[in-house]
Design a protein around this motif. Sequence first.
Motif: not given
Length: 518
Positions: A508-517
């Motif tokens: 299961y993967h953490i998503l809250y660190n994702a962002y758009i470059e």
Amino acid sequence: MVNKRRILSILCILALLIGSLAGCGQSGEQAATDEGTVKDTLVVATSYDAKTLDPHTTNDIASSSVMAQIYENLLTLDDNNELVGQLAEKWEKLDDKTYKFYLKKGVKFHNGEEFKASDVKFSLLRALNKEGSAVKHVVGEIDPDQIKIEDDYTIVVGLKRPFSVFLTYITHIGGGVMLNEKAVTEAGDDYGMNPVGTGPYKFKSWVKGDNIVLERFDEHRNIKPKFKEIVLRAIPEATSRTIELESGGVDIAYNIVPTDVPRVDENPDLELLRKVNLSTQYLGFNCEKEPFNDVKVRKAIGLALSTKPMVESVFRGVGKPAMGPIGPGAKYFNKDLHIPERNIEEAKKLLEEAGYPEGFSTEVWTNDRKERIDMATIMQSQLKEIGIDLKIQVLEWSAYLEGLKNSRQSLYIVGWTMSAPDPDMGLYPLFHSSMKGSNNFSYFGDEEIDKMLEDGRILEDSAERQELYYTIQEKIVEKAPWVFLQNGEEVVGTRKNIKGFKPSPMGYHILYNAYIEE
């Protein structure tokens, strides 16, 4: 007439102005995208819908993938598998059975309530009750009479017996997360559809079988996600997930199947992320049902299957053929185990000794994951050679888990992903007799193995502990409650401009660190 024209003209100008702000009739998100402003929704394709968002009533990856964004634990593991405080400011081991936790102050639940020691006590006691059967392996050693609140931010947790990996266990998404008593009580039996945590995202909506929407929790104490919302879309059909990723319908797609790996890897707009995980795929026997209550039948089936070529053919280089119940990423993995060679004559001999010289008919369960169906099809063909007529039954994920829990299966194909690399996490929940129907879906029980598993929980890391777990793995191979199939790998596709996302070996993967470059 002039006045009417002027009024009409003004209305048109207003309409144009309003149209430019509102996207000329398109959605606000689309308008923002057209104008080059920041996209504020992350869309993720998952293989299955969650079963429930009540962490105490399930222990499956699909549900954990959502809950990991909503809930938090006292402790968590960093990228090096070291313990770090999440809701606990610090902690102490007072003796072999007693731990004291000092809680962070000012932490808010999504309903506005402040997180306090009473919530810790409530969460642990609820996990220990009948609601927590799916997480019994996580909290089962906690003594409910030895949970003592010292003040709002200090709590002592006592165990029934020494448990060397207790702190690692309470990092588990499910058994170790912290709940708010008021939210649980108000939602009653519907809590699984109305979860409340302290995590960076809060629950917004759920269309069963289709999507779950999470909304950024702006009052989180230190995590400020870039995306306002996350939409998790359940897309069970593997190629459809890949097509959605290619077309930009989703930003991240989980579980890219082996046949789609090259097309994602070679697409300049996409990125393929691979990470060896802590999973083992296996064919399980219901050891309490005839004829699988006879170890000779179980071994005969194992010898009739050519597992290494089967796994290599189905998974095409993703992961490795499994040699035992835990994979090489786990601590104390027994490297001396090996994959047995196919031996039809020996398999027939064992079946005859067990009283089935002509074979028998049975069925194997799986869910709609393509690789599992492909393996079941190969098994069906190979088992014919020893007279076993195997029917394949494909079940929807929730129905599949419910059936396993109620011992309705004969043979079944599924996987287990350890939520920490300690061998106890990959063995005790699956093979200890006290876990039957909880996570031990083979309904396997052996007094000698039970005793060794209990001893392993007490020992601190040492040569003695390593030797014990090597022996446990050998004993499980000998008793054959499973045919070991594959040690897995996380294969995730993302759009090229998605950054900050790292697949986890826990599945299961953490998503809250994702962002758009930009």
